[in-house]
Motif scaffolding. Structure first.
Motif, short mmCIF file in Angstrom:
data_model
loop_
_atom_site.label_atom_id
_atom_site.label_comp_id
_atom_site.label_asym_id
_atom_site.label_seq_id
_atom_site.Cartn_x
_atom_site.Cartn_y
_atom_site.Cartn_z
N GLU A 124 0.83 -1.20 0.00
CA GLU A 124 0.00 0.00 0.00
C GLU A 124 0.87 1.26 0.00
OE1 GLU A 124 -2.36 -0.85 3.44
OE2 GLU A 124 -3.85 -1.98 2.28
N GLU A 125 1.93 1.25 0.82
CA GLU A 125 2.84 2.39 0.85
C GLU A 125 3.54 2.55 -0.50
OE1 GLU A 125 5.42 1.60 4.15
OE2 GLU A 125 3.84 2.02 5.63
N HIS A 126 3.94 1.44 -1.09
CA HIS A 126 4.61 1.47 -2.38
C HIS A 126 3.68 2.03 -3.46
CE1 HIS A 126 7.60 0.38 -5.36
NE2 HIS A 126 6.67 -0.27 -6.05
N LEU A 127 2.42 1.60 -3.42
CA LEU A 127 1.45 2.10 -4.40
C LEU A 127 1.16 3.58 -4.18
CD1 LEU A 127 -1.04 -0.89 -4.56
CD2 LEU A 127 0.43 -0.07 -6.41
N ALA A 128 1.14 4.03 -2.94
CA ALA A 128 0.85 5.44 -2.65
C ALA A 128 2.01 6.34 -3.08
CB ALA A 128 0.57 5.62 -1.16
N ASP A 129 3.22 5.81 -3.00
CA ASP A 129 4.41 6.59 -3.35
C ASP A 129 4.84 6.21 -4.76
OD1 ASP A 129 6.60 8.27 -3.16
OD2 ASP A 129 7.87 6.72 -2.27
N ARG A 130 4.06 6.62 -5.74
CA ARG A 130 4.30 6.23 -7.13
C ARG A 130 4.99 7.33 -7.93
NH1 ARG A 130 2.16 1.20 -9.21
NH2 ARG A 130 2.73 2.31 -11.06
N GLU A 131 5.70 8.20 -7.28
CA GLU A 131 6.42 9.27 -7.97
C GLU A 131 7.52 8.62 -8.81
OE1 GLU A 131 7.29 13.05 -9.17
OE2 GLU A 131 5.64 12.47 -7.87
N PRO A 132 7.53 8.86 -10.13
CA PRO A 132 8.56 8.25 -10.98
C PRO A 132 9.95 8.84 -10.70
CG PRO A 132 7.07 9.64 -12.28
CD PRO A 132 6.56 9.63 -10.87
N SER A 133 10.96 8.07 -11.03
CA SER A 133 12.34 8.52 -10.81
C SER A 133 12.66 9.67 -11.78
CB SER A 133 13.32 7.36 -11.05
OG SER A 133 13.30 7.00 -12.42
N ASP A 134 13.74 10.41 -11.48
CA ASP A 134 14.16 11.52 -12.35
C ASP A 134 14.50 11.03 -13.75
OD1 ASP A 134 13.77 13.42 -10.40
OD2 ASP A 134 15.85 13.35 -9.68
N ASP A 135 15.10 9.85 -13.85
CA ASP A 135 15.44 9.29 -15.15
C ASP A 135 14.18 9.06 -15.98
OD1 ASP A 135 17.25 8.11 -17.12
OD2 ASP A 135 16.34 6.17 -16.51
N ILE A 136 13.15 8.49 -15.35
CA ILE A 136 11.90 8.25 -16.08
C ILE A 136 11.25 9.58 -16.48
CG2 ILE A 136 9.54 7.35 -15.82
CD1 ILE A 136 10.76 5.04 -14.21
N LYS A 137 11.30 10.57 -15.59
CA LYS A 137 10.73 11.89 -15.92
C LYS A 137 11.46 12.49 -17.12
CE LYS A 137 9.38 13.15 -11.22
NZ LYS A 137 9.65 14.08 -10.12
N HIS A 138 12.81 12.41 -17.14
CA HIS A 138 13.61 12.96 -18.23
C HIS A 138 13.26 12.26 -19.55
CE1 HIS A 138 16.98 14.63 -20.41
NE2 HIS A 138 17.39 13.40 -20.71
#
Length: 162
Positions: A124-138
């Motif tokens: 549940e914590e992992h699903l709630a914290d789904r902010e993508p990494s900087d590499d994925i954002k780039h």
């Protein structure tokens, strides 16, 4: 909760099957094994209040893991007088041993539940914290810019600058 009944109450096989959520076949099996002994009226089985009480003991015994042979011994204790201390001591020892085994099972179950709850909490914590990494954002920004550049000639929009 099982309701009390008068000592002279009588039940059909359907009555007991419905009350205890068992099949008629189960009741006939217990009869075949000598655990129940209903009276007969023609082809119909008529169970007494004592048969009903015996069925309750059988089902509770099965639920906590006693074998039918062990349950039969428990039911036969009704016929044993309080003077037969040896039989009572043996049965008491068997009960204590079964209690110990059930307590160990309960500990195992509680530990398994705690592990599963911990796993659920982590997921549940992992699903709630789904902010993508900087590499994925780039990479996503680069893909969006490439897609926009390819789409602009078709849409007539000016190229976007980041």
């Amino acid at each position: 909760m099982i309701k009390p009944v008068p000592p002279d109450a009588e039940f059909t096989i359907r009555d007991l099957a419905a009350e205890f959520d068992v099949t008629a076949r189960t009741l006939r099996f217990y009869e075949q094994k000598g655990l129940l002994a209903p009276k007969r009226r023609g082809a119909a089985r008529i169970y007494s209040a004592a048969d009903r009480a015996r069925l309750l003991v059988i089902l509770r015994g099965k639920r906590v893991g006693f074998s039918l042979d062990e349950i039969r011994e428990m039911l036969e204790l009704e016929a044993i007088t309080s003077r037969d201390t040896h039989a009572l001591e043996q049965t008491l020892a068997r009960f204590r041993k079964r209690i110990e085994a059930l307590q160990l099972q309960r500990e195992d179950i509680e530990a398994a539940i705690a592990e599963l709850e911990g796993g659920c909490q982590w997921m549940e914590e992992h699903l709630a914290d789904r902010e993508p990494s900087d590499d994925i954002k780039h990479r996503a920004r680069a893909f969006e810019a490439l897609a926009a550049a390819r789409m602009n000639p078709w849409t007539g929009a000016a190229p976007e600058t980041a």
